[in-house]
Design a protein around this motif. Structure first.
Motif, PDB file in Angstrom:
ATOM      1  N   THR A 284      -3.794   2.891   0.998  1.00 30.31           N
ATOM      2  CA  THR A 284      -4.519   2.449  -0.191  1.00 30.31           C
ATOM      3  C   THR A 284      -3.604   1.569  -1.023  1.00 30.31           C
ATOM      4  O   THR A 284      -2.478   1.955  -1.326  1.00 30.31           O
ATOM      5  CB  THR A 284      -4.959   3.668  -1.039  1.00 30.31           C
TER       6      THR A 284
ATOM      7  N   TYR B 258       0.812  -1.214   0.000  1.00 27.31           N
ATOM      8  CA  TYR B 258       0.000   0.000   0.000  1.00 27.31           C
ATOM      9  C   TYR B 258       0.848   1.268   0.000  1.00 27.31           C
ATOM     10  O   TYR B 258       2.033   1.249   0.325  1.00 27.31           O
ATOM     11  CB  TYR B 258      -0.937  -0.001   1.199  1.00 27.31           C
TER      12      TYR B 258
ATOM     13  N   GLU C  56      -8.465  -0.620   1.140  1.00 27.68           N
ATOM     14  CA  GLU C  56      -8.192   0.669   1.778  1.00 27.68           C
ATOM     15  C   GLU C  56      -8.361   0.514   3.279  1.00 27.68           C
ATOM     16  O   GLU C  56      -9.365  -0.011   3.756  1.00 27.68           O
ATOM     17  CB  GLU C  56      -9.132   1.755   1.272  1.00 27.68           C
TER      18      GLU C  56
END
Length: 173
Positions: free
Chosen positions: A127, A111, A141
């Motif tokens: 994210t 992420y 997320e």
């Protein structure tokens, strides 16, 4: 004639409340998993007003998840960054594994991190993509909300940890 401001406000509040009563099903189209829980973040050495290299240890537990094959989850991560009470986190990319309570294999999550100060809180948004394991491949997320450290604590020995709520949403194909 335009309704008075208090009347418009009351109408807007009623509409918002009515909208809040309508909830999406546990497996809404395009969503494989939604979890809610708590994250604890510790700092070594404790944060002060002076930025310095700090080892950050993050541990989280999701006590409620919507997928019946992964009803809970945990994660942990340790990294080093330059931080202070004024700058908790930085942007960048990272990796963590979610270990599920249930029959789903652990999920590897790669992420990008963004953080911002909002109303006395630090909101961290991760994210990225579940690259391997359960739910892979899928977008995800994670949102973590932490209270901004108290300046008095920062001056008197430092802030050793912060705790706050976290949510995780895994988007299916």
């Amino acid at each position: 004639m335009m309704p008075s401001r208090p009347l418009r406000l009351a109408a807007a509040t009623l509409l918002a409340a009515a909208g809040a009563l309508v909830t999406a099903p546990a497996h809404a189209a395009g969503v494989d998993q939604v979890c809610a829980g708590t994250e604890v973040t510790t700092f070594d050495p404790p944060l002060t007003l002076t930025a310095r290299p700090t080892t950050v240890t993050v541990s989280g537990i999701y006590t409620t998840c919507t997928n019946p094959d992964a009803v809970t989850a945990t994660y942990a991560e340790t990294f080093t960054l330059t931080a202070s009470c004024l700058v908790l986190f930085d942007s960048g990319s990272a990796f963590r594994t979610f270990t599920w309570g249930g029959t789903t294999a652990p999920s590897d999550f790669r992420y990008n991190v963004t953080s911002s100060a909002v109303a006395g809180q630090v909101v961290v948004v991760n994210t990225g993509v579940i690259t391997a394991g359960g739910f892979a491949p899928a977008g995800a997320e994670q949102v973590i909300t932490l209270v901004t450290p108290n300046v008095l604590q920062c001056l008197a020995g430092g802030v050793a940890s912060v705790t706050g709520p976290t949510t995780l949403t895994v988007h299916g194909a």
